[in-house]
Write an enzyme that holds these catalytic residues in place. Structure first.
Site, short mmCIF file in Angstrom:
data_model
loop_
_atom_site.label_atom_id
_atom_site.label_comp_id
_atom_site.label_asym_id
_atom_site.label_seq_id
_atom_site.Cartn_x
_atom_site.Cartn_y
_atom_site.Cartn_z
N HIS A 1 34.52 41.57 48.25
CA HIS A 1 34.88 42.63 47.05
C HIS A 1 35.01 44.12 47.59
CE1 HIS A 1 32.28 39.44 44.91
NE2 HIS A 1 33.29 39.52 44.21
N GLN B 1 35.31 31.75 31.30
CA GLN B 1 35.75 30.97 32.56
C GLN B 1 34.65 29.75 33.11
OE1 GLN B 1 36.41 34.74 34.50
NE2 GLN B 1 35.98 33.56 36.55
O1 PAF Z 1 37.68 36.44 40.67
C1 PAF Z 1 36.91 36.79 39.74
O2 PAF Z 1 35.73 37.34 40.16
C2 PAF Z 1 37.06 36.40 38.25
O3 PAF Z 1 37.56 35.38 38.06
C3 PAF Z 1 37.61 37.75 37.68
C4 PAF Z 1 39.26 37.95 38.09
C5 PAF Z 1 37.05 39.07 37.69
C6 PAF Z 1 37.87 37.37 36.05
O4 PAF Z 1 36.69 37.42 35.40
#
Ligand code: PAF
Length: 282
Positions: free
Chosen positions: A41, A65
Site C-alpha cells: 500500500h 465485497q
Molecule cells: O483492493 C482493495 O483493498 C479493495 O478491494 C478496494 C479497492 C479498496 C475496494 O474496497
C-alpha cells in the site's frame, strides 16, 4: 516523527479539502484501501505522490465485497497504525468514512461490470466485484481525483475498475502499480497476517510454481497442460486446495490457447482458512 495525518470522515469535508487544493492548481491522487496497510500500500502512496501534488488515502473495510461466510469480521483493523504509516509515506489526507456515510439507510444501487468480472475471482467469489465496483465508483465520485492508484496484486480487480471507469465516463485516470513482494517472492497482502509459520513457508512456493508454469508455456507447452501441472504442484507443495491457476488474455482475462497476445497467469489457492491470490505477466 511525522505530524499526525489529517482525517476526514464525511463527503462534504473530503470535497472541501480537495476543492482547496484544486483552487491552488494542485493535482490530486487517490489510493483506495481497506487498511491493514503494508509496504504494498505504501508503495502505491509513494507512486501517487510522485505523480500528483496531494495524495488522499481512503480507509474503508467494504462489507459489500465480503460474502457472509468470508472474513469481514476478522479482517485486521488498525486505523492509528495505518495513519502513522501513511504520514511517513507522504500521504496528505486520510478519508475514513463509516458504513452509514458509504451506505446510508435506503442505499439501493449496485454497480455490476460484466465480462471481465465473470471468470476466475468472479466464479469463486460471485459477490466480490459488484461490491468492489460499487464502493470504488462511490470513492471516485466522492473525491474526483486526477488519478487513482491500485495494486496489480489484485489484477482482475484492476481490470474491472478500468472497465467500469471507462464505461461510466468517470473522469479519473486509473493507474496500476507493480505488486510488492517479500524477499522470498510472496506477494504482500493484508491476509498474509493470518498465516502461521508453517503456512507462511508453503505460501512462498506459489510464486515459484507460477514462474515454472510461465517457463513451460513459453517453452511451448500447451496452456492447459502448463495450468494442470502447476495446479498439481500447488497441491503437492502443501496448499489445502486450489481455486484456479490460469493463463489468460492480459486484458479480457478470457481463456487463450497460445501466447500470441499479452497474457497473464493468475492463481488463487487456500492454506487452511486463508485464501491467497497472485498473478504475473507471462
Ligand atoms: O483492493 C482493495 O483493498 C479493495 O478491494 C478496494 C479497492 C479498496 C475496494 O474496497
Amino acid at each position: 516523527m511525522n505530524a499526525p495525518l489529517p482525517v476526514v470522515r464525511d463527503v462534504p469535508s473530503l470535497r472541501n479539502e480537495i476543492a482547496a487544493w484544486r483552487k491552488a492548481g494542485l493535482r490530486v491522487g487517490l489510493v483506495p484501501t481497506m487498511g491493514a496497510l503494508h509496504e504494498g500500500h505504501l508503495s502505491l502512496v509513494r507512486t501517487a505522490k510522485e505523480k500528483a501534488d496531494r495524495v488522499v488515502t481512503t480507509l474503508f473495510v467494504n462489507p459489500r465485497q465480503f460474502a457472509p461466510h468470508e472474513d469481514f469480521e476478522r479482517y485486521p483493523r488498525d486505523e492509528a497504525g495505518d495513519s502513522a504509516m501513511l504520514a511517513s509515506a507522504g500521504c496528505d489526507l486520510l478519508y475514513a468514512p463509516d458504513r452509514a456515510v458509504m451506505y446510508p439507510e435506503g442505499f439501493a444501487t449496485n454497480v455490476i461490470v460484466t465480462d471481465v468480472s465473470t471468470p476466475l475471482e468472479g466464479e469463486f467469489r460471485p459477490h466480490f466485484f459488484g461490491g468492489v465496483a460499487t464502493v470504488v465508483s462511490k470513492l471516485l465520485l466522492q473525491s474526483l481525483p486526477d488519478a487513482a492508484f491500485f495494486g496489480e496484486k489484485d489484477y482482475q480487480q484492476l481490470q474491472v475498475i478500468k472497465r467500469m471507469t471507462r464505461d461510466l465516463d468517470i473522469p479519473v485516470a486509473i493507474e496500476g502499480c507493480a505488486t510488492v513482494r517479500e524477499s522470498d517472492g510472496l506477494a504482500m497482502s493484508s491476509r498474509n497476517a493470518y498465516l502461521n509459520a508453517d503456512e507462511r513457508k508453503i505460501a512462498a512456493r506459489l510464486n515459484l510454481i507460477m514462474h515454472d508454469a510461465i517457463k513451460a508455456a513459453r517453452a511451448g507447452a500447451a496452456i492447459a497442460s502448463a495450468e494442470a501441472q502447476a495446479s498439481r504442484h500447488i497441491t503437492a507443495a502443501g496448499f489445502t486446495s486450489v481455486d484456479y491457476i490460469a493463463i489468460r488474455d492480459a486484458e479480457t482475462l478470457a481463456p487463450i490457447t497460445d501466447l500470441s497476445r499479452p497474457a497473464r497467469i493468475l492463481a488463487a489457492a487456500w492454506l487452511g482458512k486463508t485464501r491467497l491470490i497472485d498473478n504475473m505477466a507471462v
